[in-house]
Design an enzyme around this catalytic site. Structure first.
Site, PDB file in Angstrom:
ATOM      1  N   ASP A 195       0.857  -1.183   0.000  1.00  0.00           N
ATOM      2  CA  ASP A 195       0.000   0.000   0.000  1.00  0.00           C
ATOM      3  C   ASP A 195       0.890   1.229   0.000  1.00  0.00           C
ATOM      4  O   ASP A 195       2.118   1.119  -0.129  1.00  0.00           O
ATOM      5  CB  ASP A 195      -0.949  -0.013   1.203  1.00  0.00           C
ATOM      6  CG  ASP A 195      -2.307   0.591   0.875  1.00  0.00           C
ATOM      7  OD1 ASP A 195      -2.362   1.771   0.491  1.00  0.00           O
ATOM      8  OD2 ASP A 195      -3.321  -0.118   0.996  1.00  0.00           O
ATOM      9  N   HIS A 269      -2.981   3.139  -4.559  1.00  0.00           N
ATOM     10  CA  HIS A 269      -2.367   2.655  -3.321  1.00  0.00           C
ATOM     11  C   HIS A 269      -0.953   2.112  -3.574  1.00  0.00           C
ATOM     12  O   HIS A 269      -0.524   1.165  -2.926  1.00  0.00           O
ATOM     13  CB  HIS A 269      -3.241   1.579  -2.675  1.00  0.00           C
ATOM     14  CG  HIS A 269      -4.491   2.101  -2.053  1.00  0.00           C
ATOM     15  ND1 HIS A 269      -4.500   2.734  -0.830  1.00  0.00           N
ATOM     16  CD2 HIS A 269      -5.767   2.104  -2.492  1.00  0.00           C
ATOM     17  CE1 HIS A 269      -5.744   3.096  -0.524  1.00  0.00           C
ATOM     18  NE2 HIS A 269      -6.532   2.732  -1.533  1.00  0.00           N
ATOM     19  N   GLU A 346     -10.097   2.701  -4.875  1.00  0.00           N
ATOM     20  CA  GLU A 346      -9.758   4.099  -4.598  1.00  0.00           C
ATOM     21  C   GLU A 346      -8.616   4.616  -5.474  1.00  0.00           C
ATOM     22  O   GLU A 346      -7.698   5.291  -5.001  1.00  0.00           O
ATOM     23  CB  GLU A 346      -9.409   4.275  -3.118  1.00  0.00           C
ATOM     24  CG  GLU A 346     -10.566   3.944  -2.184  1.00  0.00           C
ATOM     25  CD  GLU A 346     -10.190   4.011  -0.714  1.00  0.00           C
ATOM     26  OE1 GLU A 346     -11.087   4.206   0.115  1.00  0.00           O
ATOM     27  OE2 GLU A 346      -8.983   3.834  -0.388  1.00  0.00           O
TER      28      GLU A 346
END
Length: 626
Positions: A195, A269, A346
């Site tokens: 991440d 990410h 995201e």
């Protein structure tokens, strides 16, 4: 004569009932038939297994028994033991089901496959007194109640995700976490390895991923409110798993019938990867850093956001796909299961929209919306995985831009994505924030550290993974997710996991018709005591009062409640500390005008049991929406 016989039978039934104590099993088996009597463990107890594949579960059972009891029991091959773990054919049980039959003379555990024996063994341990959880010898009445159990799971996928990127957990901590979830018949460990905050898996062909990407600058304080790195500041916090570490953890999990699904989160990410290899991004910024918990985005109320720093791989650069091929080649070799999780959530596309290369690719592909580049990226990545014999699984955003019918979807933004995916013919794992996000706080925000939202154990228990109107054949099962923004230690990870993971284990394993919150809550409390002996941390927020405020006729009205049924709630609004002699809650409270403070505490049987909750009027009005 008949009346006398009836009286005798009634007395016998009452005496039998008095001898039978609740079993407190989690998750609840399909069928349980209790009877009087029990099997006693002694130094003369013998344990056997009938096939070589049964030896692992047998040895684990003996190790647990000997550690806590001080007995020196040993396994023997055959079918002569007082306790037997046998592999037998039983079409009803499937791959993971088992039967147990306990009499005063024998304990028989049977299954079709080794996984079933492992789960049967875990149930036998739960049938023993709580002291069996001890790490050292302890005195107890070592008996197993007489019972017949038939059990098998409702869903094939029963998972827990642990994020080791935002806070790193050691190899031994991860193994212990896997061991604890396996006790409750979870069979999937989703390992979130990469991440923005850290890259945790060694990739030998790309050494900078761990040399640079696994480390960030030291920061204290609340995640999301920390300072970004300063020029020249050394990155000293972090860690990663070598490939030998990974192999060791995979083997450890396999022995406990847990499949590990690794996650390499792309294309968003990816800030840690870009910090290691800036050329993977559109801006190629050499000052990209591994995020120490700084706020790198502006979030808007409708769920959209804008990133201040680039954290997404460049979908228009062929070198990105060469990078992904190298990564996935090594990941695929380490994890024998069929899935590799690719994230897909995201992903901010603002940097793509401003990039000439991305615009040229869109023109070449004939696509008008930058969002569709993620679909292109995912399809390229899926082909890479297929070439290595793996299936793509990702968060529900992978539906955006189109994916192949073979992709599996994890529905996290509620159940909507899962419903859409199932209707399109995709297999789905249900893991919605509204029921399954274990990083959400468990009680009142004034007691538990606040995070994005709250999720009480009773809400998790109420989860139904198969939505109305969806063909159940597409729902593989469900999963609880533990993100680690606010998990500084492994012990706190346990606190956030339990008891909600116990509740979800029953959602994913037990039959839908067996669900009963009041019954589960009693068994949950029994497992609090077992966890105490095992030294496993857990939350007691279920004992705390639930405080709801609303405005009614321009008056502030407060309602008090609790998750557990037999608690008494006492409160004060006069700046005194409440106890069992204070006002007892019986009906909604109309708050008087003025700078009052509400204090609330729960009691059971005259003893305090929940946290004291203290809320000033301003907070009550905020909760009421005033």
């Amino acid at each position: 004569m008949k009346q006398a016989l009836v009286a005798v039978l009634c007395c016998a039934f009452i005496n039998l009932k008095a001898q039978i104590t609740p079993l407190n099993l989690i998750p609840q088996p399909v069928e349980v038939q209790q009877s009087a009597g029990s099997f006693a463990l002694t130094n003369k107890t013998t344990i056997s297994y009938n096939k070589a594949e049964a030896k692992v579960a047998t040895d684990m059972l003996i190790q647990r028994i000997n550690t806590a009891t001080g007995l020196m029991l040993k396994a023997q091959e055959g079918k002569t033991g007082m306790i037997q773990l046998n592999l037998n054919a039983n079409t009803q049980l499937g791959k993971e089901g088992y039967t147990i039959e306990v009499t005063p003379k024998t304990v028989l555990v049977s299954a079709n496959e080794a996984a079933g024996l492992f789960y049967g063994m875990q149930t036998v341990l739960q049938l023993l007194p709580k002291e069996i959880e001890s790490k050292s010898v302890i005195k107890a009445n070592w008996t197993i109640p007489a019972v017949k159990i038939t059990d098998y799971p409702r869903f094939a996928w029963r998972g827990i995700m642990l994020d080791v990127s935002r806070n790193f957990f050691t190899k031994e901590e991860v193994k212990k976490y896997i061991d604890n979830i396996a006790r409750f018949k979870y069979n999937t460990f989703h390992w979130h390895l990469t991440d923005d905050e850290g890259w945790r898996i060694e990739i030998k062909s790309l050494p900078k991923l761990t040399e640079v990407g696994a480390w960030r600058v030291a920061r204290a304080g609340h995640f999301g409110d920390r300072d970004a790195p300063k020029p020249g500041e050394k990155a000293t916090v972090g860690g990663y798993y070598t490939q030998e570490d990974i192999k060791e953890v995979v083997k450890y999990a396999q022995e406990r019938n847990v499949t590990i699904v690794p996650e390499i989160d792309v294309p968003g990410h990816s800030m840690a990867a870009i910090a290691a290899y800036p050329e993977l991004s559109t801006t190629k910024n050499p000052n990209t850093f591994v995020n120490p918990g700084a706020n790198i985005a502006d979030w808007y109320g409708n769920g959209t956001f804008k990133l201040r720093y680039e954290n997404a791989l460049n979908p228009s650069d062929e070198k990105v796909y060469e990078f992904l091929d190298k990564v996935m080649t090594e990941v695929a070799a380490l994890f024998p299961n069929q899935y590799i999780h690719v994230g897909g959530d995201e992903c901010y596309k603002g940097f793509w929209a401003a990039d000439a290369g991305c615009q040229a690719l869109m023109k070449k592909l004939g696509i008008r919306h930058v969002e569709d580049l993620q679909g292109y990226f995912m399809n390229r990545l899926e082909k890479i995985l297929e070439a290595k014999g793996k299936k793509l699984i990702g968060w529900d955003e992978i539906l955006e831009g189109g994916i192949s019918p073979n992709a599996t979807v994890m529905s996290w933004r509620g159940v909507k994505g899962g419903i859409e995916a199932a209707h399109l013919g995709h297999e789905v794992v249900m893991t919605p924030t509204t029921f399954a996000y274990l990083d959400y706080n468990q009680g009142d925000n004034s007691v538990d550290p606040p995070i994005y939202a709250g999720l009480r154990v009773s809400k998790s228990y109420s989860f139904e993974p198969v939505p109305d109107g969806v063909d159940a054949k597409y729902i593989l099962g469900g999963q609880g997710n533990l993100w680690s923004e606010q998990l500084p230690t492994a012990r706190y990870a346990d606190y956030m996991t339990y008891p909600r993971a116990w509740a979800l284990s029953e959602v994913y394993w037990s039959q839908k018709s067996a669900k009963n919150w009041d019954n589960f809550s009693k068994r949950m409390e029994a497992h609090f005591e077992r966890a105490d002996v095992a030294e496993i941390n857990y939350s007691k927020a279920a004992y705390d009062a639930i405080i709801t405020a609303k405005m009614k006729d321009n008056k502030l009205v407060v309602e008090l409640g609790s998750e557990i049924a037999d608690l008494d709630i006492y409160y004060s609004i006069d700046d005194s500390m409440p106890d069992k002699y204070s006002s007892k809650y019986t009906q909604p409270i109309e708050m008087p005008d003025g700078p009052i403070t509400l204090r609330v505490i729960t009691y059971r049987a005259g003893k305090p049991i929940g946290h004291l909750i203290t809320l000033k009027r301003a907070e009550l009005e905020r909760r009421a929406g005033k």
